[in-house]
Design an enzyme around this catalytic site. Structure first.
Site, PDB file in Angstrom:
ATOM      1  N   ARG A  69       0.941  -1.286  -0.021  1.00 15.59           N
ATOM      2  CA  ARG A  69      -0.090   0.020  -0.051  1.00 15.59           C
ATOM      3  C   ARG A  69       0.822   1.292   0.028  1.00 15.59           C
ATOM      4  O   ARG A  69       0.550   2.280  -0.704  1.00 15.59           O
ATOM      5  CB  ARG A  69      -0.853  -0.098   1.181  1.00 15.59           C
ATOM      6  N   LEU A  94      13.450   3.907   7.462  1.00 16.13           N
ATOM      7  CA  LEU A  94      14.414   3.044   6.508  1.00 16.13           C
ATOM      8  C   LEU A  94      13.846   2.846   4.986  1.00 16.13           C
ATOM      9  O   LEU A  94      14.459   2.039   4.179  1.00 16.13           O
ATOM     10  CB  LEU A  94      14.958   1.831   7.157  1.00 16.13           C
ATOM     11  N   ASN A 111      14.308  15.113   7.016  1.00 15.55           N
ATOM     12  CA  ASN A 111      15.066  14.049   7.340  1.00 15.55           C
ATOM     13  C   ASN A 111      16.241  14.480   8.109  1.00 15.55           C
ATOM     14  O   ASN A 111      16.972  15.269   7.931  1.00 15.55           O
ATOM     15  CB  ASN A 111      15.386  13.302   6.233  1.00 15.55           C
ATOM     16  N   HIS A 113      19.996  12.930   8.664  1.00  9.82           N
ATOM     17  CA  HIS A 113      21.077  11.794   8.410  1.00  9.82           C
ATOM     18  C   HIS A 113      22.280  11.730   9.278  1.00  9.82           C
ATOM     19  O   HIS A 113      22.872  12.934   9.412  1.00  9.82           O
ATOM     20  CB  HIS A 113      21.406  11.954   6.814  1.00  9.82           C
TER      21      HIS A 113
HETATM   22  N1  LIG Z   1      12.222  10.043  -0.806  1.00 10.33           N
HETATM   23  C1  LIG Z   1      13.296  10.021   0.155  1.00 10.33           C
HETATM   24  N2  LIG Z   1      13.115   9.090   1.210  1.00 10.33           N
HETATM   25  C2  LIG Z   1      13.808   8.808   2.556  1.00 10.33           C
HETATM   26  C3  LIG Z   1      15.055   9.554   2.458  1.00 10.33           C
HETATM   27  C4  LIG Z   1      15.194  10.590   1.317  1.00 10.33           C
HETATM   28  O1  LIG Z   1      16.148  11.391   1.456  1.00 10.33           O
HETATM   29  N3  LIG Z   1      14.430  10.548   0.481  1.00 10.33           N
HETATM   30  N4  LIG Z   1      15.704   9.324   3.512  1.00 10.33           N
HETATM   31  C5  LIG Z   1      15.936   8.294   4.236  1.00 10.33           C
HETATM   32  C6  LIG Z   1      16.638   8.098   5.430  1.00 10.33           C
HETATM   33  N5  LIG Z   1      17.688   7.543   4.982  1.00 10.33           N
HETATM   34  C7  LIG Z   1      18.857   8.531   5.187  1.00 10.33           C
HETATM   35  O2  LIG Z   1      18.772   9.662   5.747  1.00 10.33           O
HETATM   36  C8  LIG Z   1      17.958   6.501   4.399  1.00 10.33           C
HETATM   37  C9  LIG Z   1      17.429   5.352   4.785  1.00 10.33           C
HETATM   38  C10 LIG Z   1      17.392   3.998   4.228  1.00 10.33           C
HETATM   39  C11 LIG Z   1      18.284   3.803   3.317  1.00 10.33           C
HETATM   40  C12 LIG Z   1      18.169   2.317   2.508  1.00 10.33           C
HETATM   41  O3  LIG Z   1      19.141   2.122   1.715  1.00 10.33           O
HETATM   42  N6  LIG Z   1      17.084   1.613   2.815  1.00 10.33           N
HETATM   43  C13 LIG Z   1      17.153   0.257   2.185  1.00 10.33           C
HETATM   44  C14 LIG Z   1      16.016  -0.485   2.864  1.00 10.33           C
HETATM   45  C15 LIG Z   1      16.792  -0.714   4.511  1.00 10.33           C
HETATM   46  C16 LIG Z   1      15.354  -1.716   5.236  1.00 10.33           C
HETATM   47  O4  LIG Z   1      14.235  -1.860   4.696  1.00 10.33           O
HETATM   48  O5  LIG Z   1      15.748  -2.170   6.366  1.00 10.33           O
HETATM   49  C17 LIG Z   1      16.863   0.384   0.823  1.00 10.33           C
HETATM   50  O6  LIG Z   1      16.159   1.240   0.230  1.00 10.33           O
HETATM   51  O7  LIG Z   1      17.469  -0.615   0.025  1.00 10.33           O
HETATM   52  C18 LIG Z   1      19.001   4.889   2.857  1.00 10.33           C
HETATM   53  C19 LIG Z   1      18.784   6.134   3.535  1.00 10.33           C
HETATM   54  C20 LIG Z   1      14.375   7.736   4.677  1.00 10.33           C
HETATM   55  N7  LIG Z   1      13.424   7.711   3.345  1.00 10.33           N
HETATM   56  N1  LIG Z   2      19.750   7.318   7.002  1.00 11.13           N
HETATM   57  C1  LIG Z   2      18.905   7.150   7.847  1.00 11.13           C
HETATM   58  C2  LIG Z   2      19.638   6.909   9.345  1.00 11.13           C
HETATM   59  O1  LIG Z   2      20.673   6.415   9.317  1.00 11.13           O
HETATM   60  N2  LIG Z   2      19.097   7.607  10.141  1.00 11.13           N
HETATM   61  C3  LIG Z   2      19.558   7.231  11.570  1.00 11.13           C
HETATM   62  O2  LIG Z   2      18.918   6.421  12.316  1.00 11.13           O
HETATM   63  C4  LIG Z   2      19.107   6.694  13.747  1.00 11.13           C
HETATM   64  C5  LIG Z   2      17.937   6.493  14.589  1.00 11.13           C
HETATM   65  O3  LIG Z   2      17.925   6.338  15.744  1.00 11.13           O
HETATM   66  P1  LIG Z   2      16.739   6.501  16.626  1.00 11.13           P
HETATM   67  O4  LIG Z   2      15.802   5.364  16.308  1.00 11.13           O
HETATM   68  O5  LIG Z   2      17.348   6.425  18.003  1.00 11.13           O
HETATM   69  O6  LIG Z   2      16.135   7.915  16.768  1.00 11.13           O
HETATM   70  C6  LIG Z   2      19.351   8.182  13.670  1.00 11.13           C
HETATM   71  O7  LIG Z   2      21.088   7.995  14.081  1.00 11.13           O
HETATM   72  C7  LIG Z   2      19.463   8.736  12.492  1.00 11.13           C
HETATM   73  O8  LIG Z   2      20.252   9.752  12.040  1.00 11.13           O
END
Ligand SMILES: Nc1nc2c(c(=O)[nH]1)N[C@@H](CN(C=O)c1ccc(C(=O)N[C@@H](CCC(=O)O)C(=O)O)cc1)CN2
Ligand SMILES: NCC(=O)N[C@@H]1O[C@H](COP(=O)([O-])[O-])[C@@H](O)[C@H]1O
Length: 202
Positions: A69, A94, A111, A113
Site C-alpha cells: 500500500r 528506512l 529527514n 542523516h
Molecule cells: N524520498 C526519500 N525518502 C527517504 C529519505 C530521502 O532522503 N528521500 N531519507 C531516508 C533516510 N535515510 C537516510 O537518511 C536512508 C534510509 C534508508 C536507506 C536504505 O538504503 N534503505 C534500504 C532498505 C533498508 C530496510 O528496509 O531495512 C533500501 O532502500 O534498500 C537509505 C537512506 C528515509 N526515506
Molecule cells: N540514513 C537514515 C539513518 O541512518 N538515520 C539514523 O537512524 C538513527 C535512528 O536512531 P533512533 O531510532 O534512536 O532515533 C539516527 O541516528 C538517524 O540519524
C-alpha cells in the site's frame, strides 16, 4: 467585559521511524508544552520497532505501514489526512518516501542523516553502515545533516549540519553515540524552526 476567543492553529506532525526511537523520544519531550505543534502520529514499517513503545507510553497514535500500500497504493494519504497531518519528520525511517507523498507535502518533509552529506549518503547508507564507512574512510570528523526530503535518498536541500570529531580509536558504536548526542541536541529545535517558518509563526 468583552472576551475574544482566539483559536491558535495547531500544526500536526507525523514522525516516521523504523528503530529504537531515541530521536522520537526527544522530539516528543521537546514539543510537550508547545502551543503550535503537536506530535499526532508515529509511523513505522516495523511492527516490533522500539519507537512504537515510546508512542504508546506517550498515548500517541501509531500507524504500521504495509509495503504494497505504501509504495504501490495510496501511500496512506487518507490516513495522514484523517489525522490532520501537516508535516512529516523522518527520524531513522528506512524506506524511501514515495513521490506521491512528496507531492502532497511539498517542503513539509524533513529527514536527519547521521553524516555530513553529500558524503556518506544514498542507498545502503543507514545506521551503523554510515559510521563504518566514515571510519573506513579515515575521516577525522563526522556529524549530522538535516535536510528537506525529495524523491532521492539524502539529496534534498540542506537545512542544518553539526560536526563531531572522529578519533582513530572510535568504533561505529562510539561514533554512533557522538552522533546521537548531536541529533538529540539539535533536531527538535530545527524541526520547530522549520515548521514555524513555513507557517509564518515566528
Ligand atoms: N524520498 C526519500 N525518502 C527517504 C529519505 C530521502 O532522503 N528521500 N531519507 C531516508 C533516510 N535515510 C537516510 O537518511 C536512508 C534510509 C534508508 C536507506 C536504505 O538504503 N534503505 C534500504 C532498505 C533498508 C530496510 O528496509 O531495512 C533500501 O532502500 O534498500 C537509505 C537512506 C528515509 N526515506
Ligand atoms: N540514513 C537514515 C539513518 O541512518 N538515520 C539514523 O537512524 C538513527 C535512528 O536512531 P533512533 O531510532 O534512536 O532515533 C539516527 O541516528 C538517524 O540519524
Amino acid at each position: 467585559m468583552v472576551y475574544i476567543l482566539v483559536e491558535t492553529k495547531q500544526y500536526n506532525l507525523a514522525i516516521f521511524a523504523s528503530g529504537t526511537g531515541s530521536n522520537t523520544k526527544k522530539i516528543i519531550e521537546f514539543f510537550e508544552a508547545s502551543s503550535f505543534i503537536t506530535i499526532a502520529l508515529i509511523v513505522s514499517n516495523k511492527p516490533e520497532a522500539g519507537v512504537l513503545d515510546i508512542a504508546r507510553a506517550n498515548s500517541i497514535s501509531t500507524l504500521i505501514l504495509e509495503k504494497e500500500r505504501f509504495f504501490k497504493g495510496d501511500a496512506y494519504e487518507p490516513v495522514l489526512k484523517e489525522f490532520g497531518i501537516d508535516f512529516l519528520v523522518l527520524a531513522g525511517f528506512l524506506w524511501k518516501i514515495p513521490a506521491h507523498l512528496i507531492h502532497i507535502y511539498p517542503t513539509a518533509i524533513i529527514n536527519i542523516h547521521p553524516a555530513l552529506l553529500p558524503d556518506f549518503g544514498g542507498k545502503g547508507m543507514y545506521g551503523n553502515h554510515v559510521h563504518e564507512a566514515v571510519i573506513n574512510a579515515k575521516k577525522d570528523k563526522s556529524g549530522i545533516t538535516i535536510h528537506f526530503v525529495d524523491e532521492h535518498y539524502d539529496h534534498g536541500k540542506h537545512i542544518f549540519q553539526a560536526t563531531c570529531s572522529v578519533l582513530p580509536t572510535d568504533t561505529p558504536e562510539t561514533l554512533a553515540n557522538k552522533i546521537h548526542q548531536l541529533e538529540h541536541e539539535h533536531f527538535p529545535r530545527i524541526i520547530e524552526e522549520v515548521v514555524l517558518a513555513k507557517y509564518n509563526l515566528q
